[in-house]
Motif scaffolding. Structure first.
Motif, short mmCIF file in Angstrom:
data_model
loop_
_atom_site.label_atom_id
_atom_site.label_comp_id
_atom_site.label_asym_id
_atom_site.label_seq_id
_atom_site.Cartn_x
_atom_site.Cartn_y
_atom_site.Cartn_z
N ALA A 30 23.35 -54.66 -4.23
CA ALA A 30 23.76 -55.92 -4.01
C ALA A 30 24.72 -56.12 -2.86
CB ALA A 30 24.30 -56.70 -5.19
N GLN A 31 25.61 -55.11 -3.04
CA GLN A 31 26.47 -55.23 -1.66
C GLN A 31 25.85 -54.97 -0.57
OE1 GLN A 31 30.76 -53.65 -2.06
NE2 GLN A 31 30.20 -52.58 -0.45
N ALA A 34 24.24 -58.22 0.37
CA ALA A 34 25.40 -59.31 1.06
C ALA A 34 25.90 -58.82 2.51
CB ALA A 34 26.55 -59.20 -0.03
N VAL A 113 23.21 -61.67 -6.22
CA VAL A 113 24.00 -61.98 -4.72
C VAL A 113 24.25 -63.25 -4.69
CG1 VAL A 113 24.11 -61.41 -2.38
CG2 VAL A 113 22.90 -59.86 -4.09
N GLU A 115 25.56 -65.52 -1.41
CA GLU A 115 26.23 -65.68 -0.08
C GLU A 115 26.44 -66.97 0.34
OE1 GLU A 115 27.56 -63.51 2.29
OE2 GLU A 115 27.66 -62.40 0.55
#
Length: 117
Positions: A30-31, A34, A113, A115
């Motif tokens: 997920a990071q 992002a 996520v 953003e």
């Protein structure tokens, strides 16, 4: 897969040894998603083609039908992502911000996520 952990401001966390890293987890992927959504094309000096083409493909007079496929493709090209199970994008004309909420299936499990661009 190993990724350096980011704090709430998006800065790299350092000074805590192995605790500074995400590894083999949905949060790790997920990071990665992002940070890939934050990278503008031409911003990374080692590969000027890498990134999401916000100026020509997302921002401006583009419609949801033109920018959603670009964003979805960027997500699906991320290492560890196997599928997008839920996707929503909302453009706020007053603030000129695009918010993307996505649930992904990864090789490690499901992750979400959000953003704001």
């Amino acid at each position: 897969m190993k990724y350096r952990r980011l704090d709430a401001n998006g800065d790299m966390v350092m000074g805590h040894g192995d605790a500074d890293y995400l590894q083999d987890s949905p949060e790790c992927v997920a990071q990665a998603v992002a940070t890939r959504l934050r990278l503008l094309t031409g911003e990374w000096f080692l590969d000027l083609q890498e990134g999401i083409p916000y100026a020509p493909a997302v921002l401006g007079k583009h419609t949801k039908e033109s920018y959603d496929p670009v964003i979805r493709a960027r997500i699906l090209e991320t290492e560890g992502v196997t599928a997008i199970t839920e996707y929503e994008s909302v453009f706020d004309g007053e603030t000129r911000k695009l918010t993307v909420n996505v649930t992904i299936e990864t090789v490690y499990g499901a992750a979400s996520v959000q953003e704001v661009m």
